[in-house]
Design an enzyme around this catalytic site. Structure first.
Site, PDB file in Angstrom:
ATOM      1  CE  LYS A 263      26.565  69.283  43.391  1.00 56.36           C
ATOM      2  NZ  LYS A 263      26.168  70.186  43.622  1.00 56.36           N
ATOM      3  NE  ARG A 264      35.189  64.645  47.084  1.00 59.59           N
ATOM      4  CZ  ARG A 264      34.653  63.589  46.847  1.00 59.59           C
ATOM      5  NH1 ARG A 264      33.072  63.541  47.396  1.00 59.59           N
ATOM      6  NH2 ARG A 264      35.031  62.964  46.119  1.00 59.59           N
TER       7      ARG A 264
END
Ligand code: GLU
Length: 524
Positions: free
Chosen positions: A262-263
Protein backbone atom coordinates in the site's frame (compact mmCIF):
# COMPACT_ATOMS: atom_id res chain seq x y z
CA UNK A 1 -8.86 -34.38 8.96
CA UNK A 2 -9.22 -31.93 6.07
CA UNK A 3 -12.74 -30.71 5.68
CA UNK A 4 -14.84 -32.09 2.86
CA UNK A 5 -18.49 -31.35 2.41
CA UNK A 6 -20.95 -34.19 2.25
CA UNK A 7 -21.48 -33.44 -1.44
CA UNK A 8 -17.77 -32.87 -2.01
CA UNK A 9 -18.35 -29.30 -3.15
CA UNK A 10 -15.71 -26.68 -2.67
CA UNK A 11 -16.42 -23.70 -0.42
CA UNK A 12 -14.00 -20.78 -0.51
CA UNK A 13 -14.10 -17.36 1.05
CA UNK A 14 -12.58 -13.95 0.71
CA UNK A 15 -12.09 -12.28 4.08
CA UNK A 16 -10.91 -8.69 3.70
CA UNK A 17 -10.50 -6.30 6.61
CA UNK A 18 -12.45 -3.14 5.76
CA UNK A 19 -9.64 -0.89 6.99
CA UNK A 20 -8.69 0.19 3.46
CA UNK A 21 -9.86 -0.08 -0.13
CA UNK A 22 -9.54 -3.30 -2.11
CA UNK A 23 -5.98 -3.44 -3.43
CA UNK A 24 -4.48 -5.53 -6.18
CA UNK A 25 -3.20 -8.19 -3.75
CA UNK A 26 -6.59 -8.54 -2.09
CA UNK A 27 -8.35 -8.67 -5.43
CA UNK A 28 -5.96 -11.42 -6.59
CA UNK A 29 -6.84 -13.41 -3.45
CA UNK A 30 -10.55 -12.85 -4.09
CA UNK A 31 -10.15 -13.84 -7.72
CA UNK A 32 -8.38 -17.14 -6.98
CA UNK A 33 -10.96 -18.08 -4.34
CA UNK A 34 -13.76 -17.17 -6.75
CA UNK A 35 -12.13 -19.06 -9.62
CA UNK A 36 -11.62 -22.21 -7.55
CA UNK A 37 -15.25 -22.20 -6.37
CA UNK A 38 -16.76 -21.28 -9.72
CA UNK A 39 -14.67 -23.81 -11.63
CA UNK A 40 -16.16 -26.68 -9.59
CA UNK A 41 -19.68 -28.01 -9.82
CA UNK A 42 -21.63 -26.79 -6.80
CA UNK A 43 -18.72 -24.67 -5.58
CA UNK A 44 -19.52 -21.69 -3.37
CA UNK A 45 -17.62 -18.43 -2.93
CA UNK A 46 -18.36 -16.60 0.32
CA UNK A 47 -17.45 -13.20 1.68
CA UNK A 48 -16.54 -12.27 5.21
CA UNK A 49 -15.72 -8.81 6.44
CA UNK A 50 -13.07 -9.09 9.14
CA UNK A 51 -14.08 -5.94 10.95
CA UNK A 52 -13.11 -6.88 14.50
CA UNK A 53 -10.70 -3.94 14.58
CA UNK A 54 -13.50 -1.52 15.43
CA UNK A 55 -11.28 1.54 15.49
CA UNK A 56 -9.97 1.07 11.96
CA UNK A 57 -12.89 -0.64 10.20
CA UNK A 58 -15.37 1.49 8.30
CA UNK A 59 -18.73 0.57 6.81
CA UNK A 60 -17.98 2.77 3.79
CA UNK A 61 -14.78 0.82 3.11
CA UNK A 62 -16.67 -2.48 3.31
CA UNK A 63 -19.11 -1.05 0.76
CA UNK A 64 -16.31 0.05 -1.54
CA UNK A 65 -14.69 -3.40 -1.39
CA UNK A 66 -18.01 -4.95 -2.43
CA UNK A 67 -18.38 -2.40 -5.24
CA UNK A 68 -14.90 -3.17 -6.58
CA UNK A 69 -15.57 -6.92 -6.45
CA UNK A 70 -18.79 -6.36 -8.40
CA UNK A 71 -16.94 -4.23 -10.94
CA UNK A 72 -14.44 -7.05 -11.44
CA UNK A 73 -17.35 -9.44 -11.90
CA UNK A 74 -16.48 -11.52 -8.83
CA UNK A 75 -19.93 -12.52 -7.65
CA UNK A 76 -20.37 -14.17 -4.27
CA UNK A 77 -22.92 -16.50 -2.74
CA UNK A 78 -25.27 -15.37 0.01
CA UNK A 79 -24.85 -12.29 2.14
CA UNK A 80 -21.41 -11.17 3.33
CA UNK A 81 -20.76 -12.12 6.94
CA UNK A 82 -19.57 -9.36 9.26
CA UNK A 83 -17.41 -10.52 12.15
CA UNK A 84 -18.62 -7.61 14.26
CA UNK A 85 -22.02 -9.34 14.38
CA UNK A 86 -20.62 -12.68 15.52
CA UNK A 87 -19.31 -11.90 19.02
CA UNK A 88 -21.45 -14.54 20.79
CA UNK A 89 -19.94 -17.28 18.62
CA UNK A 90 -16.42 -16.22 19.55
CA UNK A 91 -17.33 -15.98 23.22
CA UNK A 92 -18.74 -19.48 23.11
CA UNK A 93 -15.48 -20.77 21.64
CA UNK A 94 -13.45 -18.94 24.31
CA UNK A 95 -15.66 -20.35 27.06
CA UNK A 96 -15.24 -23.84 25.65
CA UNK A 97 -11.45 -23.51 25.59
CA UNK A 98 -11.35 -22.07 29.13
CA UNK A 99 -13.51 -24.89 30.46
CA UNK A 100 -11.18 -27.50 28.93
CA UNK A 101 -8.06 -25.67 30.22
CA UNK A 102 -6.98 -25.20 26.60
CA UNK A 103 -6.99 -21.46 27.21
CA UNK A 104 -6.43 -19.34 30.30
CA UNK A 105 -6.49 -15.76 31.56
CA UNK A 106 -3.17 -13.93 31.78
CA UNK A 107 -2.74 -10.72 33.77
CA UNK A 108 0.51 -9.11 32.72
CA UNK A 109 0.26 -5.43 31.94
CA UNK A 110 1.80 -4.14 28.68
CA UNK A 111 4.67 -2.76 30.77
CA UNK A 112 5.31 -6.14 32.37
CA UNK A 113 5.26 -7.82 28.96
CA UNK A 114 7.81 -5.31 27.70
CA UNK A 115 10.07 -6.08 30.63
CA UNK A 116 9.72 -9.82 29.89
CA UNK A 117 10.64 -9.17 26.25
CA UNK A 118 13.67 -7.14 27.28
CA UNK A 119 14.87 -9.93 29.57
CA UNK A 120 14.44 -12.49 26.79
CA UNK A 121 16.53 -10.33 24.49
CA UNK A 122 19.30 -10.08 27.10
CA UNK A 123 19.24 -13.83 27.47
CA UNK A 124 19.47 -14.62 23.77
CA UNK A 125 20.10 -11.58 21.58
CA UNK A 126 18.24 -11.93 18.30
CA UNK A 127 16.01 -14.65 19.73
CA UNK A 128 12.28 -13.94 19.94
CA UNK A 129 10.18 -13.78 23.04
CA UNK A 130 7.72 -16.59 23.67
CA UNK A 131 5.04 -16.54 26.28
CA UNK A 132 4.32 -19.84 27.99
CA UNK A 133 2.25 -20.53 31.06
CA UNK A 134 4.48 -21.10 34.08
CA UNK A 135 4.46 -24.70 35.35
CA UNK A 136 3.38 -23.71 38.87
CA UNK A 137 0.36 -21.80 37.60
CA UNK A 138 -2.69 -21.79 39.91
CA UNK A 139 -5.65 -22.28 37.62
CA UNK A 140 -8.39 -21.87 40.24
CA UNK A 141 -6.87 -18.62 41.53
CA UNK A 142 -6.45 -17.22 38.03
CA UNK A 143 -10.02 -18.02 37.01
CA UNK A 144 -11.31 -16.44 40.21
CA UNK A 145 -9.20 -13.33 39.67
CA UNK A 146 -10.51 -12.97 36.13
CA UNK A 147 -14.04 -13.54 37.33
CA UNK A 148 -13.55 -10.78 39.91
CA UNK A 149 -12.81 -8.35 37.07
CA UNK A 150 -9.00 -8.09 37.06
CA UNK A 151 -7.85 -6.88 33.60
CA UNK A 152 -6.63 -9.83 31.57
CA UNK A 153 -6.27 -11.35 28.15
CA UNK A 154 -7.09 -14.94 27.22
CA UNK A 155 -4.24 -17.00 25.83
CA UNK A 156 -4.13 -20.40 24.18
CA UNK A 157 -2.61 -23.08 26.38
CA UNK A 158 -0.35 -24.52 23.72
CA UNK A 159 1.16 -27.31 25.84
CA UNK A 160 -2.32 -28.66 26.55
CA UNK A 161 -3.25 -28.52 22.87
CA UNK A 162 -0.07 -30.34 21.88
CA UNK A 163 -0.88 -33.01 24.44
CA UNK A 164 -4.10 -33.70 22.49
CA UNK A 165 -2.16 -34.35 19.29
CA UNK A 166 -0.78 -37.66 18.16
CA UNK A 167 2.27 -35.84 16.84
CA UNK A 168 3.37 -32.21 16.96
CA UNK A 169 3.53 -32.21 13.16
CA UNK A 170 -0.24 -32.04 13.26
CA UNK A 171 0.20 -28.41 14.29
CA UNK A 172 3.61 -27.47 12.93
CA UNK A 173 3.45 -28.93 9.42
CA UNK A 174 1.26 -27.11 6.92
CA UNK A 175 0.16 -29.28 4.00
CA UNK A 176 -0.11 -26.46 1.53
CA UNK A 177 -1.86 -27.03 -1.80
CA UNK A 178 0.55 -24.72 -3.57
CA UNK A 179 3.77 -24.83 -1.55
CA UNK A 180 3.70 -28.51 -0.58
CA UNK A 181 4.54 -29.43 3.03
CA UNK A 182 5.93 -26.50 4.99
CA UNK A 183 7.44 -27.44 8.35
CA UNK A 184 7.62 -24.93 11.19
CA UNK A 185 9.96 -25.25 14.17
CA UNK A 186 8.35 -26.35 17.42
CA UNK A 187 9.18 -22.96 18.95
CA UNK A 188 7.26 -21.13 16.19
CA UNK A 189 4.24 -20.82 18.50
CA UNK A 190 3.68 -19.67 22.02
CA UNK A 191 0.59 -19.15 24.12
CA UNK A 192 -0.76 -16.51 21.76
CA UNK A 193 -3.59 -14.17 22.66
CA UNK A 194 -7.15 -15.16 21.69
CA UNK A 195 -9.03 -12.39 23.44
CA UNK A 196 -7.78 -8.90 24.17
CA UNK A 197 -8.20 -7.03 27.39
CA UNK A 198 -11.17 -5.11 25.96
CA UNK A 199 -12.97 -8.40 25.32
CA UNK A 200 -12.47 -8.30 21.54
CA UNK A 201 -11.16 -11.52 20.02
CA UNK A 202 -8.08 -11.68 17.84
CA UNK A 203 -7.99 -12.45 14.15
CA UNK A 204 -6.71 -15.99 14.84
CA UNK A 205 -9.67 -16.99 16.98
CA UNK A 206 -12.26 -15.37 14.72
CA UNK A 207 -10.87 -16.78 11.49
CA UNK A 208 -10.90 -20.35 12.79
CA UNK A 209 -14.40 -20.10 14.25
CA UNK A 210 -15.76 -18.49 11.09
CA UNK A 211 -14.07 -20.75 8.56
CA UNK A 212 -15.78 -23.59 10.37
CA UNK A 213 -19.14 -21.85 10.69
CA UNK A 214 -19.12 -21.00 6.99
CA UNK A 215 -18.16 -24.55 6.03
CA UNK A 216 -15.04 -23.36 4.24
CA UNK A 217 -13.18 -26.23 2.57
CA UNK A 218 -10.33 -24.25 0.97
CA UNK A 219 -8.52 -21.21 2.33
CA UNK A 220 -6.56 -19.40 -0.36
CA UNK A 221 -4.70 -16.38 0.96
CA UNK A 222 -1.49 -14.44 0.58
CA UNK A 223 1.80 -15.96 1.67
CA UNK A 224 2.09 -13.36 4.43
CA UNK A 225 -0.43 -15.51 6.30
CA UNK A 226 1.56 -18.74 6.02
CA UNK A 227 3.15 -18.28 9.46
CA UNK A 228 -0.34 -17.86 10.94
CA UNK A 229 -1.47 -21.25 9.75
CA UNK A 230 0.16 -23.30 12.57
CA UNK A 231 -1.76 -21.06 14.99
CA UNK A 232 -4.96 -21.80 13.16
CA UNK A 233 -4.19 -25.51 13.10
CA UNK A 234 -3.59 -25.41 16.87
CA UNK A 235 -6.95 -23.73 17.39
CA UNK A 236 -8.71 -26.20 15.11
CA UNK A 237 -7.26 -29.01 17.22
CA UNK A 238 -8.26 -27.29 20.44
CA UNK A 239 -11.83 -26.68 19.27
CA UNK A 240 -12.00 -30.07 17.57
CA UNK A 241 -12.85 -28.57 14.21
CA UNK A 242 -12.16 -30.06 10.79
CA UNK A 243 -9.33 -28.35 8.95
CA UNK A 244 -9.78 -26.66 5.61
CA UNK A 245 -7.21 -27.11 2.85
CA UNK A 246 -4.72 -24.27 2.79
CA UNK A 247 -3.12 -22.68 -0.24
CA UNK A 248 -0.83 -19.67 0.16
CA UNK A 249 -0.51 -17.50 -2.91
CA UNK A 250 2.74 -16.02 -4.24
CA UNK A 251 4.05 -12.70 -2.99
CA UNK A 252 3.39 -9.89 -5.48
CA UNK A 253 6.49 -7.86 -6.32
CA UNK A 254 7.17 -4.63 -8.14
CA UNK A 255 9.46 -5.00 -11.16
CA UNK A 256 12.40 -3.83 -8.99
CA UNK A 257 11.88 -6.85 -6.74
CA UNK A 258 10.41 -4.94 -3.80
CA UNK A 259 7.22 -6.30 -2.28
CA UNK A 260 4.24 -4.45 -3.69
CA UNK A 261 2.47 -2.69 -0.86
CA UNK A 262 0.00 0.00 0.00
CA UNK A 263 2.96 2.31 0.59
CA UNK A 264 3.64 2.29 -3.16
CA UNK A 265 0.45 4.26 -3.44
CA UNK A 266 2.05 7.19 -1.65
CA UNK A 267 4.49 7.36 -4.55
CA UNK A 268 1.55 7.84 -6.88
CA UNK A 269 1.59 4.27 -8.18
CA UNK A 270 -1.73 2.51 -8.76
CA UNK A 271 -2.29 -0.18 -6.14
CA UNK A 272 -5.98 -0.05 -5.26
CA UNK A 273 -8.61 -1.38 -7.66
CA UNK A 274 -10.06 2.11 -7.58
CA UNK A 275 -6.73 3.45 -8.95
CA UNK A 276 -6.93 1.10 -11.94
CA UNK A 277 -10.57 1.97 -12.52
CA UNK A 278 -9.70 5.65 -12.51
CA UNK A 279 -6.83 5.02 -14.93
CA UNK A 280 -9.34 3.53 -17.35
CA UNK A 281 -8.40 -0.14 -17.22
CA UNK A 282 -11.16 -2.47 -18.43
CA UNK A 283 -12.42 -4.81 -15.71
CA UNK A 284 -11.87 -7.96 -17.78
CA UNK A 285 -8.32 -6.85 -18.51
CA UNK A 286 -7.57 -6.33 -14.84
CA UNK A 287 -9.12 -9.73 -14.09
CA UNK A 288 -6.88 -11.40 -16.69
CA UNK A 289 -3.84 -9.55 -15.38
CA UNK A 290 -4.55 -10.38 -11.72
CA UNK A 291 -5.01 -14.04 -12.65
CA UNK A 292 -1.47 -14.11 -14.02
CA UNK A 293 -0.12 -13.08 -10.60
CA UNK A 294 0.54 -16.68 -9.67
CA UNK A 295 -1.58 -18.67 -12.11
CA UNK A 296 -0.64 -19.76 -15.59
CA UNK A 297 -2.93 -21.66 -17.94
CA UNK A 298 -0.01 -23.81 -19.12
CA UNK A 299 -1.04 -23.53 -22.75
CA UNK A 300 1.14 -22.55 -25.67
CA UNK A 301 0.22 -20.31 -28.55
CA UNK A 302 0.97 -21.55 -32.09
CA UNK A 303 4.14 -19.41 -32.06
CA UNK A 304 5.40 -21.18 -28.94
CA UNK A 305 4.79 -18.37 -26.46
CA UNK A 306 2.77 -18.96 -23.30
CA UNK A 307 -0.90 -18.17 -23.52
CA UNK A 308 -1.40 -15.12 -21.32
CA UNK A 309 -4.57 -13.53 -22.55
CA UNK A 310 -7.77 -15.21 -21.62
CA UNK A 311 -11.23 -14.28 -20.53
CA UNK A 312 -13.29 -15.21 -17.53
CA UNK A 313 -14.80 -18.30 -19.19
CA UNK A 314 -11.38 -19.63 -20.12
CA UNK A 315 -10.15 -19.07 -16.58
CA UNK A 316 -13.10 -20.93 -15.10
CA UNK A 317 -12.66 -23.84 -17.49
CA UNK A 318 -8.98 -24.27 -16.68
CA UNK A 319 -8.30 -22.93 -13.19
CA UNK A 320 -6.79 -25.33 -10.69
CA UNK A 321 -4.44 -25.00 -7.73
CA UNK A 322 -2.03 -27.27 -9.58
CA UNK A 323 -1.49 -24.40 -12.00
CA UNK A 324 -0.64 -21.89 -9.28
CA UNK A 325 3.11 -21.34 -8.93
CA UNK A 326 5.21 -20.96 -5.81
CA UNK A 327 7.58 -18.26 -7.00
CA UNK A 328 7.03 -14.55 -6.52
CA UNK A 329 4.75 -12.88 -9.04
CA UNK A 330 5.85 -9.75 -10.91
CA UNK A 331 3.44 -6.87 -11.19
CA UNK A 332 4.35 -5.67 -14.64
CA UNK A 333 2.45 -2.46 -15.31
CA UNK A 334 3.64 -2.19 -18.89
CA UNK A 335 2.11 -5.59 -19.59
CA UNK A 336 -1.16 -4.39 -18.06
CA UNK A 337 -1.08 -1.29 -20.27
CA UNK A 338 -0.43 -3.39 -23.38
CA UNK A 339 -3.27 -5.78 -22.49
CA UNK A 340 -5.57 -2.83 -21.97
CA UNK A 341 -4.70 -1.13 -25.24
CA UNK A 342 -5.19 -4.33 -27.25
CA UNK A 343 -8.45 -5.16 -25.51
CA UNK A 344 -9.82 -1.66 -26.03
CA UNK A 345 -8.97 -1.84 -29.73
CA UNK A 346 -10.67 -5.24 -30.02
CA UNK A 347 -13.96 -4.24 -28.33
CA UNK A 348 -17.11 -4.05 -30.44
CA UNK A 349 -17.70 -0.27 -30.84
CA UNK A 350 -20.93 -0.33 -28.86
CA UNK A 351 -19.19 -1.97 -25.91
CA UNK A 352 -16.33 0.48 -26.13
CA UNK A 353 -18.79 3.33 -26.00
CA UNK A 354 -20.59 1.79 -23.03
CA UNK A 355 -17.33 1.32 -21.09
CA UNK A 356 -16.21 4.86 -21.87
CA UNK A 357 -19.55 6.40 -20.93
CA UNK A 358 -19.51 4.53 -17.62
CA UNK A 359 -15.98 5.74 -17.03
CA UNK A 360 -16.92 9.35 -17.84
CA UNK A 361 -19.93 9.24 -15.57
CA UNK A 362 -17.73 8.15 -12.68
CA UNK A 363 -14.58 10.14 -13.31
CA UNK A 364 -15.53 13.03 -15.57
CA UNK A 365 -15.01 15.64 -12.95
CA UNK A 366 -13.09 17.93 -15.27
CA UNK A 367 -14.36 20.10 -18.09
CA UNK A 368 -12.64 17.88 -20.64
CA UNK A 369 -14.74 14.83 -20.20
CA UNK A 370 -17.81 16.99 -19.97
CA UNK A 371 -16.85 18.56 -23.30
CA UNK A 372 -16.39 15.16 -24.89
CA UNK A 373 -19.79 14.15 -23.56
CA UNK A 374 -21.35 17.32 -24.99
CA UNK A 375 -19.97 16.87 -28.51
CA UNK A 376 -23.29 15.77 -29.91
CA UNK A 377 -24.15 12.25 -31.02
CA UNK A 378 -22.70 12.31 -34.56
CA UNK A 379 -19.38 13.95 -33.72
CA UNK A 380 -18.97 11.89 -30.59
CA UNK A 381 -19.45 8.72 -32.66
CA UNK A 382 -16.62 9.87 -34.94
CA UNK A 383 -14.48 10.81 -31.94
CA UNK A 384 -14.93 7.32 -30.45
CA UNK A 385 -14.35 5.62 -33.79
CA UNK A 386 -11.11 7.56 -34.28
CA UNK A 387 -9.87 7.20 -30.73
CA UNK A 388 -10.67 3.55 -30.03
CA UNK A 389 -7.65 2.15 -31.88
CA UNK A 390 -5.42 4.88 -30.41
CA UNK A 391 -6.28 4.72 -26.72
CA UNK A 392 -4.22 2.94 -24.11
CA UNK A 393 -7.00 3.39 -21.57
CA UNK A 394 -10.50 4.77 -21.21
CA UNK A 395 -8.95 7.81 -19.55
CA UNK A 396 -6.73 8.43 -22.56
CA UNK A 397 -9.64 9.81 -24.59
CA UNK A 398 -9.89 12.90 -22.46
CA UNK A 399 -6.28 13.10 -21.26
CA UNK A 400 -4.48 16.41 -21.73
CA UNK A 401 -1.63 14.62 -23.47
CA UNK A 402 -3.82 11.94 -25.05
CA UNK A 403 -4.67 11.26 -28.68
CA UNK A 404 -8.04 13.02 -28.35
CA UNK A 405 -6.75 16.30 -26.91
CA UNK A 406 -6.93 18.05 -30.29
CA UNK A 407 -10.70 17.68 -30.30
CA UNK A 408 -11.23 18.95 -26.79
CA UNK A 409 -9.02 22.01 -26.73
CA UNK A 410 -10.47 25.26 -27.97
CA UNK A 411 -9.31 27.05 -31.13
CA UNK A 412 -6.50 28.95 -29.45
CA UNK A 413 -5.61 26.49 -26.71
CA UNK A 414 -3.41 23.97 -28.49
CA UNK A 415 0.25 24.59 -29.27
CA UNK A 416 1.99 24.08 -32.59
CA UNK A 417 4.83 21.59 -32.70
CA UNK A 418 7.81 23.56 -34.04
CA UNK A 419 9.28 20.65 -35.97
CA UNK A 420 5.99 19.87 -37.68
CA UNK A 421 5.48 23.54 -38.48
CA UNK A 422 8.84 23.95 -40.14
CA UNK A 423 8.59 20.65 -42.01
CA UNK A 424 5.00 20.89 -43.23
CA UNK A 425 4.11 24.57 -43.26
CA UNK A 426 7.21 26.59 -43.96
CA UNK A 427 9.20 24.40 -46.32
CA UNK A 428 8.62 23.82 -50.04
CA UNK A 429 7.63 25.89 -52.96
CA UNK A 430 4.73 26.46 -52.78
CA UNK A 431 4.88 26.05 -48.99
CA UNK A 432 2.30 24.22 -46.89
CA UNK A 433 0.99 27.58 -45.73
CA UNK A 434 0.25 28.55 -49.28
CA UNK A 435 -1.59 25.28 -49.78
CA UNK A 436 -3.61 26.05 -46.66
CA UNK A 437 -4.66 29.42 -48.08
CA UNK A 438 -6.04 27.61 -51.10
CA UNK A 439 -7.65 24.83 -49.05
CA UNK A 440 -9.43 27.16 -46.66
CA UNK A 441 -12.24 28.31 -49.00
CA UNK A 442 -12.62 24.80 -50.39
CA UNK A 443 -13.25 23.39 -46.90
CA UNK A 444 -15.27 26.37 -45.68
CA UNK A 445 -17.67 25.96 -48.57
CA UNK A 446 -17.94 22.17 -48.60
CA UNK A 447 -21.65 21.27 -48.64
CA UNK A 448 -21.29 18.09 -46.54
CA UNK A 449 -18.64 18.09 -43.86
CA UNK A 450 -18.37 14.34 -43.31
CA UNK A 451 -15.13 12.30 -43.50
CA UNK A 452 -15.80 10.98 -47.02
CA UNK A 453 -16.67 14.39 -48.52
CA UNK A 454 -13.62 15.96 -46.86
CA UNK A 455 -11.28 13.21 -48.10
CA UNK A 456 -12.76 13.47 -51.62
CA UNK A 457 -12.37 17.26 -51.69
CA UNK A 458 -8.75 17.14 -50.51
CA UNK A 459 -7.95 14.30 -52.94
CA UNK A 460 -9.50 16.30 -55.80
CA UNK A 461 -7.44 19.33 -54.79
CA UNK A 462 -4.20 17.30 -54.92
CA UNK A 463 -5.08 15.61 -58.17
CA UNK A 464 -5.79 18.94 -59.86
CA UNK A 465 -2.32 20.14 -58.82
CA UNK A 466 -0.54 16.88 -59.51
CA UNK A 467 0.74 16.61 -55.91
CA UNK A 468 0.70 13.75 -53.43
CA UNK A 469 -2.02 13.67 -50.77
CA UNK A 470 0.49 14.31 -47.98
CA UNK A 471 1.30 17.73 -49.36
CA UNK A 472 -2.20 18.88 -48.43
CA UNK A 473 -3.11 16.48 -45.62
CA UNK A 474 -0.04 17.14 -43.46
CA UNK A 475 -0.29 20.95 -43.52
CA UNK A 476 -3.99 20.59 -42.65
CA UNK A 477 -3.20 18.26 -39.78
CA UNK A 478 -0.59 20.60 -38.35
CA UNK A 479 -2.96 23.56 -38.73
CA UNK A 480 -5.88 21.96 -36.91
CA UNK A 481 -4.14 19.74 -34.33
CA UNK A 482 -0.75 21.39 -33.87
CA UNK A 483 1.13 18.20 -34.81
CA UNK A 484 1.75 15.87 -37.70
CA UNK A 485 -0.06 12.81 -36.38
CA UNK A 486 -3.76 12.47 -35.85
CA UNK A 487 -6.52 10.10 -36.89
CA UNK A 488 -7.24 9.98 -40.65
CA UNK A 489 -7.65 13.48 -42.03
CA UNK A 490 -11.33 13.31 -42.98
CA UNK A 491 -12.37 12.05 -39.59
CA UNK A 492 -10.08 14.53 -37.78
CA UNK A 493 -11.70 17.51 -39.51
CA UNK A 494 -15.21 16.09 -39.23
CA UNK A 495 -14.77 15.65 -35.46
CA UNK A 496 -13.88 19.34 -35.21
CA UNK A 497 -16.72 20.35 -37.51
CA UNK A 498 -16.67 22.89 -40.33
CA UNK A 499 -16.77 26.08 -38.24
CA UNK A 500 -13.98 24.98 -35.93
CA UNK A 501 -11.84 23.69 -38.80
CA UNK A 502 -12.12 27.03 -40.56
CA UNK A 503 -11.38 28.91 -37.36
CA UNK A 504 -8.26 26.83 -36.80
CA UNK A 505 -7.07 27.40 -40.36
CA UNK A 506 -7.52 31.12 -39.80
CA UNK A 507 -5.61 30.98 -36.53
CA UNK A 508 -2.78 29.06 -38.18
CA UNK A 509 -2.61 31.39 -41.18
CA UNK A 510 -2.58 34.42 -38.92
CA UNK A 511 -0.14 33.11 -36.32
CA UNK A 512 2.26 31.14 -38.45
CA UNK A 513 1.56 32.70 -41.81
CA UNK A 514 1.69 36.14 -40.18
CA UNK A 515 4.99 35.35 -38.46
CA UNK A 516 6.37 34.07 -41.74
CA UNK A 517 5.27 37.18 -43.60
CA UNK A 518 6.90 39.45 -41.07
CA UNK A 519 10.04 37.26 -41.01
CA UNK A 520 10.27 37.61 -44.79
CA UNK A 521 9.82 41.35 -44.57
CA UNK A 522 12.52 41.56 -41.90
CA UNK A 523 15.05 39.70 -43.99
CA UNK A 524 14.19 41.58 -47.19
N1 GLU B 1 -8.52 -10.36 7.08
C1 GLU B 1 -7.35 -11.07 6.63
C2 GLU B 1 -6.66 -10.23 5.58
O1 GLU B 1 -7.25 -9.29 5.09
C3 GLU B 1 -7.77 -12.40 6.08
C4 GLU B 1 -6.74 -13.46 6.19
C5 GLU B 1 -7.28 -14.83 5.84
O2 GLU B 1 -7.70 -15.00 4.69
O3 GLU B 1 -7.29 -15.68 6.70
O4 GLU B 1 -5.53 -10.45 5.26
Amino acid sequence: MPRANANGAVVTRFAPSPTGHLHAGGARTALFNWALARSQPGGRFLLRMEDTDRARSQAALAESILADLRWLGLDWDGEPVFQSARTPHYQRAIAELLAADLAYPAFETPGELDAMRGKAREHSPGGGFSYHRPPNWDRAAALAKAEAGAPHVIRLHLAAVLALCGAEREIFAVEDQVLGTVEFAADALDDFVLQRQDGGVTYHLAVVVDDDAQGVTHVLRGQEHLANTPRHQALQRALNLPRPHYAHLPVIQNPDGSKMSKRDREKGIAVDIEDFRRQGVLPEVLLNFLALLGYSPGEKLPDGRDLERFNREHLLRHFSLARVGRGNARFDRSKLAAFNQDSIAALPPAEFKAHWTTWCNRYAEDAWSAQAQKMGEARRALFLQALQPRSKSLADLTALDGPGAFALLKTHEFAYDEKAVSKWLRRGEPSGLERLRELRPLLAELAHFDPESIEAAVAGFCEARGIGLGKAAQPLRVAVTGGASSPPLGITLAILGQTETTARLDRCLAEIGGAQNSARKDSA
